[in-house]
Design a protein around this motif. Structure first.
Motif, PDB file in Angstrom:
ATOM      1  N   GLY A 174      -7.495  86.658  20.742  1.00 57.84           N
ATOM      2  CA  GLY A 174      -7.466  88.094  20.800  1.00 57.84           C
ATOM      3  C   GLY A 174      -8.476  88.945  20.018  1.00 57.84           C
TER       4      GLY A 174
ATOM      5  N   LEU B 148      -2.429  88.599  23.254  1.00 56.45           N
ATOM      6  CA  LEU B 148      -3.868  88.617  22.640  1.00 56.45           C
ATOM      7  C   LEU B 148      -3.858  89.742  21.867  1.00 56.45           C
ATOM      8  N   ASP B 149      -2.978  90.682  22.145  1.00 57.12           N
ATOM      9  CA  ASP B 149      -3.109  91.943  21.135  1.00 57.12           C
ATOM     10  C   ASP B 149      -2.070  91.593  19.867  1.00 57.12           C
TER      11      ASP B 149
END
Length: 706
Positions: free
Chosen positions: A558, A511-512
């Motif tokens: 994200g 998600l980052d």
């Protein structure tokens, strides 16, 4: 032997050929529907759960009617996947079925020749095909004269009260009205509450069945219980997207067999499939943007259990038939219990047990609101379209450049207006009919209110402490609803709750992930010259932008969440947050540009000047690049609003930016803005910078829409 006895004997023989079992018997209601169609030549609506055998009704009825000398059955079917499965099923029973759809245009002449030779028992067509000018005017009249039976599959699409309304289905009312009264008509669906049932019945009874009868009175409705004993339902509420993905990473392999993981957006499907694949799971993404051949291949792989799951949007829905599908899992909830029932109905059709788990998200309501408002006709837009049309056909691309509505919503609006009789599709485009048209505000307000109520019902489903299957049945007005004894509320939680530490780390890292490519515009839009923009064809290479980057899409799982908050209505303009700037720096660090930028330039922002200026300054400082300032607005600055089509968007920004006040060095320039949507703002700004001496322009934005 009586006629009824003969019909039943012939019907049971055909059924056994269809299913390949010598001991097969009719389910309750199946023969009654067949008898009504074959002996009574009636109009019937069958509302039965997925897996009950609705296709057996129309295939068996077709065989019996053809033996009596009737013409071919026309089966209106909404999805290509459904058509493929139905043709395969028909072949098993000796039913000669062929399809006319957008993927087999090269076969149409052969299909029409087969029809002429009476070698077709069932012709499958999409509802959209019924309004294709060539089909409607050249083939449909002859087909109506010969038609033996009309079947409308997934008939809930007729009703704008339904969860999956398709405007083209409304035309079926006109088709039914053209047919002789003795031609039987069958509509089938698994997902309809009482309101939708009444609406569909009215469409089927487009003409009264007898003296003194109202439309719809002559329709036989066969409705059965909707309980699915094989499904084990559950709801697991987790705090955020990272937790839901981590749970999936931890427990996907424990789910039975192979199945479907539904998401609410294309971006979520793609991101989830990528994460699972990267961690060694055999999955594939399946969305409306997936190539047709790839979708077909993915369906086949799931049926052969060559993948654990397809990560899909609602594009994988009606008609997909894998009887032993082991599970259906939702990352985010559909907007109504009716829609949810339709999707979970894919599982456990021919097995004793299948698992169904909902992992709702905090962002679900925002996504529901977006799709609900995007699908509703707008009065001002509708009137603009009608006013732009006349007697001479206008193509959709040309009309798009006249009315400032993007292609997808314009096509939907044209279908609604066509069904309402205000416009008509002809060879070469669209014309106005001249018939009066009034925006039915009260109707659309009722529909909007009902959709809000259905959304609340879905929230209620998530939080209920009662039986979940019973809740879904009552949502579809099934008065046989009773506790199932299997769901998490009836029998206790059946799914694990724990999440592995490694899965949590992997989900957070996924998600980052940052950086989404922004494809540069290569050609000017059709119709721009009609709006005073003197360009056509391809954009000169010396004036093009290079490939850009965005931090993330607004719909991403994200960083999309943080960006949606940043750009929410009413959000205050403020300097870029440190964590957001740090993420942007990571995008630049991973950017594989041919040549490093030599300077940074900002776009002049009307809505977020502090945000854009601070972002541009921050990137310049970290990259040790000179910040040249913002482009100057010219000619009063950009005009128009977001959301229009390409020609109007270009006209609104054409020659509205000037680089004359900036000392542009020779070399690539990093062009910074807050969002990219149509990309015409970036395209025109890049052109100005290229003309001022930049050898390349590399756009960078925080958020990419769409």
């Amino acid at each position: 032997m009586t006629s009824t006895t003969h019909t039943r004997d012939a019907a049971i023989t055909a059924l056994r050929e269809l299913v390949g079992r010598s001991d097969a018997e009719f389910h309750e209601g199946q023969y009654e529907a067949i008898q009504a169609l074959v002996e009574g030549r009636r109009r019937a609506l069958v509302v039965q759960r997925t897996g009950w055998g609705k296709s057996a009704v129309y295939f068996v009825a077709t065989l019996l009617l053809r033996r009596q000398g009737a013409g071919p059955t026309v089966l209106v079917s909404p999805l290509l996947a459904l058509m493929r499965d139905q043709i395969s099923a028909a072949e098993r029973a000796g039913v000669r079925a062929v399809a006319i759809n957008s993927t087999n245009a090269h076969e149409w002449s052969d299909v029409l020749a087969q029809l002429d030779r009476d070698e077709v028992d069932v012709l499958l067509v999409s509802p959209e095909r019924l309004n294709n000018p060539a089909f409607r005017e050249q083939q449909l009249p002859a087909l109506v004269r010969r038609i033996g039976m009309l079947v409308v599959d997934e008939a809930h699409c007729i009703s704008d009260w339904g969860h999956d309304f398709r405007p083209d289905y409304r035309r079926l009312r006109d088709l039914i009205a053209q047919m002789p009264a003795e031609v039987p008509v069958l509509a089938t669906t698994a997902t309809a509450n009482s309101r939708v049932v009444a609406d569909v019945a009215e469409q089927l009874g487009a003409t009264a069945s007898g003296p003194g009868e109202e439309a719809g009175e002559g329709v036989l409705t066969i409705r059965g219980p909707l309980a699915r004993a094989s499904l084990r339902l559950g709801v697991l509420r987790l705090r955020d997207s990272a937790s839901r993905l981590a749970w999936l990473l931890s427990h996907l392999d424990e789910l039975p067999g192979s199945g479907i993981i539904y998401t609410l957006t294309v971006a979520a499907a793609v991101d989830t499939a990528r994460l699972l694949s990267d961690r060694g799971h055999a999955v594939r993404a399946y969305t409306g943007q997936t190539d047709t051949d790839e979708r077909t291949e993915s369906e086949a792989m799931l049926k052969r259990n060559e993948v654990k799951a397809l990560v899909a949007t609602s594009a994988l829905g009606m008609g997909f038939d894998k009887p032993d599908l082991g599970f259906v899992l939702h990352l985010g909830a559909p907007s109504s219990p009716v829609a949810y029932y339709q999707q979970v109905g894919r599982a456990g059709r021919a097995s004793d047990s299948a698992d169904v788990l909902l992992l709702p998200g905090t962002e679900d309501r925002d996504i529901w609101h977006y799709f609900a408002t995007a699908s509703m006709p707008d009065q001002e837009r509708a009137e603009r379209v009608i006013a732009a049309l006349g007697d001479a056909p206008v193509s959709t691309p040309a009309l798009e450049a006249m009315v400032d509505i993007r292609r997808t919503p314009l096509e939907l609006l044209l279908k609604v207006l066509d069904v309402d009789g205000a416009v008509r599709r002809v060879q070469g485009g669209w014309v106005a009919t001249g018939q009066p048209w009034v925006y039915d505000a009260a109707r659309y307000e009722r529909i909007a209110a009902e959709r809000v109520a259905e959304q609340q019902h879905m929230i209620d489903y998530e939080h209920t402490d009662g039986c979940r299957m019973e809740f879904l049945q009552r949502s579809l007005d099934d008065d046989t609803a009773a506790p199932c004894g299997r769901c998490d509320n009836c029998a206790g939680v059946w799914f694990p709750r724990e999440i592995g530490a490694a899965a949590t780390t992997a989900a957070a890292q996924s998600l980052d992930r940052v950086g989404v490519p922004i494809e540069p515009r290569r050609a000017w839009p059709t119709g721009a010259d009609r709006l005073g923009v003197p360009v056509k064809g391809r954009i000169a290479a010396s004036e093009q932008a290079g490939e850009g980057r965005a931090l993330a899409r607004l719909t991403d799982l994200g960083w999309g969440g943080a960006l949606r908050e940043l750009f929410a209505a009413g959000a205050v303009d403020a300097p870029v947050a440190p964590q957001l700037l740090a993420a942007c720096v990571r995008v630049l660090a991973d950017w594989d540009w041919d040549e490093r930028p030599v300077a940074v330039v900002a776009m002049p922002s009307r809505s977020r000047p502090l945000l854009v200026d601070s972002l541009a300054r921050g990137l310049a400082e970290v990259g040790r690049l000179p910040y040249l300032g913002a482009l100057e607005p010219a000619g009063g600055g950009p005009a128009g609003q977001p959301g229009g089509n390409s020609a109007f968007r270009l006209a609104g920004v054409w020659e509205r930016f000037s680089a004359d006040a900036l000392d542009i060095p020779v070399g690539p320039v990093l062009l910074v803005d807050d969002q990219a949507d149509s990309r015409w703002t970036l395209t025109v700004a890049a052109r100005a910078l290229r003309q001022a001496g930049a050898t390349a322009v590399l756009p960078f934005v925080l958020a990419l829409r769409g």
